[in-house]
Design an enzyme around this catalytic site. Sequence first.
Site, PDB file in Angstrom:
ATOM      1  N   LYS A  67       0.786  -1.238   0.000  1.00 28.14           N
ATOM      2  CA  LYS A  67       0.000   0.000   0.000  1.00 28.14           C
ATOM      3  C   LYS A  67       0.817   1.286   0.000  1.00 28.14           C
ATOM      4  CE  LYS A  67      -3.083  -1.490  -0.761  1.00 28.14           C
ATOM      5  NZ  LYS A  67      -3.144  -2.419  -1.951  1.00 28.14           N
ATOM      6  N   GLY A  69       2.333   2.240  -2.905  1.00 31.42           N
ATOM      7  CA  GLY A  69       2.447   2.690  -4.299  1.00 31.42           C
ATOM      8  C   GLY A  69       3.043   1.653  -5.241  1.00 31.42           C
ATOM      9  N   THR A  70       3.005   0.398  -4.823  1.00 35.57           N
ATOM     10  CA  THR A  70       3.572  -0.702  -5.614  1.00 35.57           C
ATOM     11  C   THR A  70       3.009  -0.758  -7.027  1.00 35.57           C
ATOM     12  OG1 THR A  70       3.303  -1.871  -3.513  1.00 35.57           O
ATOM     13  CG2 THR A  70       4.202  -3.129  -5.364  1.00 35.57           C
ATOM     14  N   THR A  71       1.695  -0.676  -7.138  1.00 38.02           N
ATOM     15  CA  THR A  71       1.033  -0.813  -8.440  1.00 38.02           C
ATOM     16  C   THR A  71       1.525   0.268  -9.402  1.00 38.02           C
ATOM     17  OG1 THR A  71      -0.887  -1.451  -7.114  1.00 38.02           O
ATOM     18  CG2 THR A  71      -1.244  -1.168  -9.478  1.00 38.02           C
ATOM     19  N   TRP A  72       1.624   1.471  -8.898  1.00 37.79           N
ATOM     20  CA  TRP A  72       2.089   2.609  -9.697  1.00 37.79           C
ATOM     21  C   TRP A  72       3.537   2.406 -10.137  1.00 37.79           C
ATOM     22  CZ3 TRP A  72       2.593   8.309  -7.539  1.00 37.79           C
ATOM     23  CH2 TRP A  72       2.696   9.198  -8.626  1.00 37.79           C
ATOM     24  N   HIS A 134       8.150  -7.295  -1.320  1.00 39.83           N
ATOM     25  CA  HIS A 134       7.872  -6.457  -0.144  1.00 39.83           C
ATOM     26  C   HIS A 134       8.902  -6.742   0.956  1.00 39.83           C
ATOM     27  CE1 HIS A 134       4.090  -5.056  -1.692  1.00 39.83           C
ATOM     28  NE2 HIS A 134       3.436  -6.179  -1.523  1.00 39.83           N
ATOM     29  N   ARG A 156       6.028   5.574   1.504  1.00 34.70           N
ATOM     30  CA  ARG A 156       4.922   6.523   1.510  1.00 34.70           C
ATOM     31  C   ARG A 156       4.661   6.936   2.953  1.00 34.70           C
ATOM     32  NH1 ARG A 156      -1.254   4.914  -0.469  1.00 34.70           N
ATOM     33  NH2 ARG A 156      -1.994   7.058  -0.719  1.00 34.70           N
ATOM     34  N   SER A 164      -4.614   3.161   3.784  1.00 33.37           N
ATOM     35  CA  SER A 164      -4.777   2.391   2.565  1.00 33.37           C
ATOM     36  C   SER A 164      -4.825   0.891   2.888  1.00 33.37           C
ATOM     37  CB  SER A 164      -3.621   2.703   1.613  1.00 33.37           C
ATOM     38  OG  SER A 164      -3.802   2.067   0.383  1.00 33.37           O
ATOM     39  N   ARG A 288      -7.830   2.967  -5.200  1.00 35.43           N
ATOM     40  CA  ARG A 288      -8.845   3.535  -4.319  1.00 35.43           C
ATOM     41  C   ARG A 288      -8.920   5.032  -4.585  1.00 35.43           C
ATOM     42  NH1 ARG A 288      -9.560   5.499   0.904  1.00 35.43           N
ATOM     43  NH2 ARG A 288      -7.298   5.728   1.023  1.00 35.43           N
TER      44      ARG A 288
HETATM   45  P1  A3P Z   1      -5.035   4.635  -1.514  1.00 34.79           P
HETATM   46  O1  A3P Z   1      -5.648   3.470  -0.811  1.00 34.79           O
HETATM   47  O2  A3P Z   1      -4.540   5.691  -0.583  1.00 34.79           O
HETATM   48  O3  A3P Z   1      -5.899   5.193  -2.577  1.00 34.79           O
HETATM   49  P2  A3P Z   1      -0.102  -0.596  -3.559  1.00 34.79           P
HETATM   50  O4  A3P Z   1      -0.047  -0.390  -5.024  1.00 34.79           O
HETATM   51  O5  A3P Z   1       1.240  -0.600  -2.902  1.00 34.79           O
HETATM   52  O6  A3P Z   1      -0.966  -1.733  -3.189  1.00 34.79           O
HETATM   53  O7  A3P Z   1      -0.765   0.730  -2.978  1.00 34.79           O
HETATM   54  C1  A3P Z   1      -2.092   1.046  -3.274  1.00 34.79           C
HETATM   55  C2  A3P Z   1      -2.260   2.529  -3.136  1.00 34.79           C
HETATM   56  O8  A3P Z   1      -1.717   3.183  -4.286  1.00 34.79           O
HETATM   57  C3  A3P Z   1      -3.717   2.910  -3.066  1.00 34.79           C
HETATM   58  O9  A3P Z   1      -3.736   4.106  -2.281  1.00 34.79           O
HETATM   59  C4  A3P Z   1      -4.026   3.167  -4.525  1.00 34.79           C
HETATM   60  O10 A3P Z   1      -5.161   3.945  -4.750  1.00 34.79           O
HETATM   61  C5  A3P Z   1      -2.765   3.872  -4.965  1.00 34.79           C
HETATM   62  N1  A3P Z   1      -2.499   3.784  -6.411  1.00 34.79           N
HETATM   63  C6  A3P Z   1      -2.727   2.738  -7.229  1.00 34.79           C
HETATM   64  N2  A3P Z   1      -2.370   3.027  -8.482  1.00 34.79           N
HETATM   65  C7  A3P Z   1      -1.909   4.301  -8.478  1.00 34.79           C
HETATM   66  C8  A3P Z   1      -1.400   5.187  -9.491  1.00 34.79           C
HETATM   67  N3  A3P Z   1      -1.315   4.805 -10.762  1.00 34.79           N
HETATM   68  N4  A3P Z   1      -1.017   6.415  -9.105  1.00 34.79           N
HETATM   69  C9  A3P Z   1      -1.105   6.808  -7.823  1.00 34.79           C
HETATM   70  N5  A3P Z   1      -1.584   6.031  -6.832  1.00 34.79           N
HETATM   71  C10 A3P Z   1      -1.970   4.788  -7.140  1.00 34.79           C
END
Ligand code: A3P
Length: 322
Positions: A67, A69-72, A134, A156, A164, A288
């Site tokens: 949570k 910013g991994t996905t990003w 992780h 983060r 998150s 989210r």
């Molecule tokens: P929030 O729950 O605060 O919205 P992870 O990718 O590590 O699982 O983290 C998920 C968090 O990154 C979530 O935060 C999600 O909304 C946010 N997130 C996912 N994709 C993103 C993107 N492309 N840019 C910015 N934030 C992103």
Amino acid sequence: PKYLQVDLTQECKELIHTLPKVKGWIGNHLHQYEGFWYPTRSLQGLLTCQKHFQALDADILLVTIPKSGTTWLKALAFALLNRKRYEDMHIHDHPLLTTNPHDLVPFLELNIYVEKDRIPDLNLLSSPRLFATHLPYVSLPKSVKESNCKIVYLCRDPKDTFVSMWHFANKLRPESIGANSLEECFDTFCRGMNPYGPYWDHILGYWKESLERPEKIMFLKFEDMKIEPTIVLKKLAEFVGCSFSKEEEYKGIVDGILNLCSFDNLSNLQVNKTGKLRFGVENKVYFRRGEVGDSKNLLTVEMNEMINTIVEKKLGEHGLRF
Ligand code: A3P
């Protein structure tokens, strides 16, 4: 659900008996190993990965706590490294348009080394290989630390990460056991008992290492990426050895990647609204709000201050603030 199931090796079963254990956030347990708390599935993956993963000098490893910013980061790194293959970011065959970033960049301990009897042959992957994990610095496989592979660490603000994680865990918990209480989770988070926590120790491990070996570890903050995405992406490109040329910048490739990987773009794709990951989780739970400071909407002033105090105590003297 499939993502909670684990088939443990004998070694892992025996080890688990000897480790401190607390209730997990999503369903099963967290086990304390080498100073950090792991869900059962991650612990099994960690052991296999420590034993079998052979890092190559050209590898790139993305590291985060869940949570943060991994996905990003996975999306950005994938788009960056594969940009020559998909020159025009608007054509409809870019993999990120039809596949969630987690299915493009696998986690070592959660995807690659999770099945106890199957050690995949990673030599078949094209170079540079891109992986995620992780794991905290202390528990990285030896070959990762000893090789010249590059590590990109993204952290983060722990308050936003906590919020998150709380939302995420509640979405993933089986309906039969209901939601986690905010207060209970908050208390465990502050005591470091969140998946891969304590968060401050996770951050500190990579922070110190990044100061010692800046050519090996790049240390990033989600907040900086939100404020100055262009600068961060260019630095990232330089760090992993594929800087943007003047011509690419002129052609708008940097912005193309940022737009492709933006929260708005990814979260509105059909695949991320209705699809599922290979291991069963719905893609939409990874999107989210994607904002800085959302914790203010959930945490009380006291909770806010409590985390600030811990962060200041643990990280302030090292020059780290959020
Ligand atoms: P929030 O729950 O605060 O919205 P992870 O990718 O590590 O699982 O983290 C998920 C968090 O990154 C979530 O935060 C999600 O909304 C946010 N997130 C996912 N994709 C993103 C993107 N492309 N840019 C910015 N934030 C992103």
